[in-house]
Write a protein that holds these residues in place. Structure first.
Motif, PDB file in Angstrom:
ATOM      1  N   PRO A  37      27.173  42.565  67.181  1.00 29.24           N
ATOM      2  CA  PRO A  37      28.426  42.082  66.579  1.00 29.24           C
ATOM      3  C   PRO A  37      28.495  42.286  65.065  1.00 29.24           C
ATOM      4  CG  PRO A  37      27.337  40.329  67.830  1.00 29.24           C
ATOM      5  CD  PRO A  37      26.460  41.529  67.877  1.00 29.24           C
ATOM      6  N   LYS A  44      31.995  41.796  63.502  1.00 29.26           N
ATOM      7  CA  LYS A  44      32.341  40.572  64.241  1.00 29.26           C
ATOM      8  C   LYS A  44      31.113  39.655  64.308  1.00 29.26           C
ATOM      9  CE  LYS A  44      36.540  41.756  65.204  1.00 29.26           C
ATOM     10  NZ  LYS A  44      37.649  41.066  64.571  1.00 29.26           N
ATOM     11  N   THR A  59      30.385  33.910  65.467  1.00 30.58           N
ATOM     12  CA  THR A  59      30.687  33.405  66.802  1.00 30.58           C
ATOM     13  C   THR A  59      30.994  31.931  66.684  1.00 30.58           C
ATOM     14  OG1 THR A  59      29.280  34.982  67.967  1.00 30.58           O
ATOM     15  CG2 THR A  59      29.729  32.925  69.100  1.00 30.58           C
ATOM     16  N   GLU A  75      39.473  38.826  70.956  1.00 33.85           N
ATOM     17  CA  GLU A  75      38.544  37.988  70.193  1.00 33.85           C
ATOM     18  C   GLU A  75      37.884  36.934  71.081  1.00 33.85           C
ATOM     19  OE1 GLU A  75      41.842  39.348  67.426  1.00 33.85           O
ATOM     20  OE2 GLU A  75      41.739  38.527  69.445  1.00 33.85           O
ATOM     21  N   VAL A 112      35.779  36.259  73.928  1.00 32.69           N
ATOM     22  CA  VAL A 112      34.854  37.055  74.731  1.00 32.69           C
ATOM     23  C   VAL A 112      34.353  36.298  75.959  1.00 32.69           C
ATOM     24  CG1 VAL A 112      34.180  38.593  72.854  1.00 32.69           C
ATOM     25  CG2 VAL A 112      32.918  36.456  73.213  1.00 32.69           C
ATOM     26  N   GLU A 113      34.544  34.989  75.987  1.00 34.26           N
ATOM     27  CA  GLU A 113      34.233  34.185  77.159  1.00 34.26           C
ATOM     28  C   GLU A 113      35.234  33.043  77.234  1.00 34.26           C
ATOM     29  OE1 GLU A 113      29.965  33.272  78.060  1.00 34.26           O
ATOM     30  OE2 GLU A 113      29.660  34.170  76.075  1.00 34.26           O
ATOM     31  N   ARG A 158      34.514  31.201  73.828  1.00 34.38           N
ATOM     32  CA  ARG A 158      33.654  31.749  72.774  1.00 34.38           C
ATOM     33  C   ARG A 158      34.463  32.841  72.111  1.00 34.38           C
ATOM     34  NH1 ARG A 158      29.458  35.721  71.815  1.00 34.38           N
ATOM     35  NH2 ARG A 158      29.547  36.506  73.957  1.00 34.38           N
ATOM     36  N   VAL A 180      34.766  35.632  68.802  1.00 31.04           N
ATOM     37  CA  VAL A 180      34.088  36.374  67.742  1.00 31.04           C
ATOM     38  C   VAL A 180      35.110  36.740  66.671  1.00 31.04           C
ATOM     39  CG1 VAL A 180      32.211  37.254  69.181  1.00 31.04           C
ATOM     40  CG2 VAL A 180      34.313  38.577  68.970  1.00 31.04           C
ATOM     41  N   TYR A 225      38.542  33.814  61.631  1.00 33.13           N
ATOM     42  CA  TYR A 225      38.660  32.904  62.768  1.00 33.13           C
ATOM     43  C   TYR A 225      39.818  31.923  62.560  1.00 33.13           C
ATOM     44  CZ  TYR A 225      38.338  29.070  65.906  1.00 33.13           C
ATOM     45  OH  TYR A 225      38.684  28.110  66.822  1.00 33.13           O
ATOM     46  N   THR A 252      21.496  31.276  66.295  1.00 26.87           N
ATOM     47  CA  THR A 252      21.394  31.694  67.690  1.00 26.87           C
ATOM     48  C   THR A 252      19.922  31.709  68.064  1.00 26.87           C
ATOM     49  OG1 THR A 252      23.383  33.032  67.521  1.00 26.87           O
ATOM     50  CG2 THR A 252      21.898  33.526  69.351  1.00 26.87           C
ATOM     51  N   GLN A 272      20.160  34.385  73.371  1.00 26.07           N
ATOM     52  CA  GLN A 272      21.418  34.927  73.896  1.00 26.07           C
ATOM     53  C   GLN A 272      21.038  36.073  74.823  1.00 26.07           C
ATOM     54  OE1 GLN A 272      24.051  36.890  71.089  1.00 26.07           O
ATOM     55  NE2 GLN A 272      25.809  36.125  72.195  1.00 26.07           N
TER      56      GLN A 272
END
Length: 152
Positions: A58, A63, A66, A93, A95-96, A109, A111, A118, A143, A146
């Motif tokens: 990312p 990007k 997160t 943007e 992604v989940e 979620r 990015v 954001y 993080t 992941q």
């Protein structure tokens, strides 16, 4: 489909490297190339292997931020949820996206390039989706793990 030990080794190897050549994959799992390819095709046809993707870094594509955004909807009826889902599917943007049981209705979620990017995305897109009542954002500080790989 019932997975045996060889299927599981194939899946584990492909999760580590989806670009493995069949000859190399066969060697790794202890099969000759033809039976290995046949097993991979069966796993694909059965939907066990959903698709192959490239996992991007990312930060290298701008990007690097997160965030996890909790969303409360004004109602939980089918029309409100279907409308929200249709709108969020249009937003790359996000992604989940998960419909939740519990405190919030939806967890996404997102990015973005940075916090300003954001904030703009939230105010111009997420908050404007018809039926959204409240949006709260959580930002991870680090993080720790992941992974896209599933235990097989």
């Amino acid at each position: 489909m019932k997975l045996d030990a060889i299927d599981r080794r194939i899946l584990a190897a492909l999760q580590r490297d989806g670009r493995l050549q069949n000859v190399e994959l066969a060697r790794m799992v202890g099969l000759s190339p033809s039976p290995c390819l046949r097993r991979v095709r069966l796993l694909e046809e059965a939907g066990v292997i959903d698709r192959y993707v490239a996992v991007l870094n990312p930060e290298k594509i701008g990007k690097g931020l997160t965030v996890f955004t909790r969303i409360w909807l004004k109602a939980q009826d089918e029309d409100t949820i279907d409308h929200f889902i249709a709108e969020v599917m249009k937003l790359p943007e996000v992604v989940e996206c998960y419909l939740m049981l519990g405190d919030c209705d939806v967890l996404v979620r997102v990015v973005a390039s940075d916090i300003r990017d954001y904030r703009r995305f939230q105010s111009e897109h997420l908050s404007r989706i018809k039926g959204v009542q409240n949006v709260k954002t959580d930002m991870p500080s680090q993080t720790v793990k992941q992974s896209l790989a599933l235990p097989v």
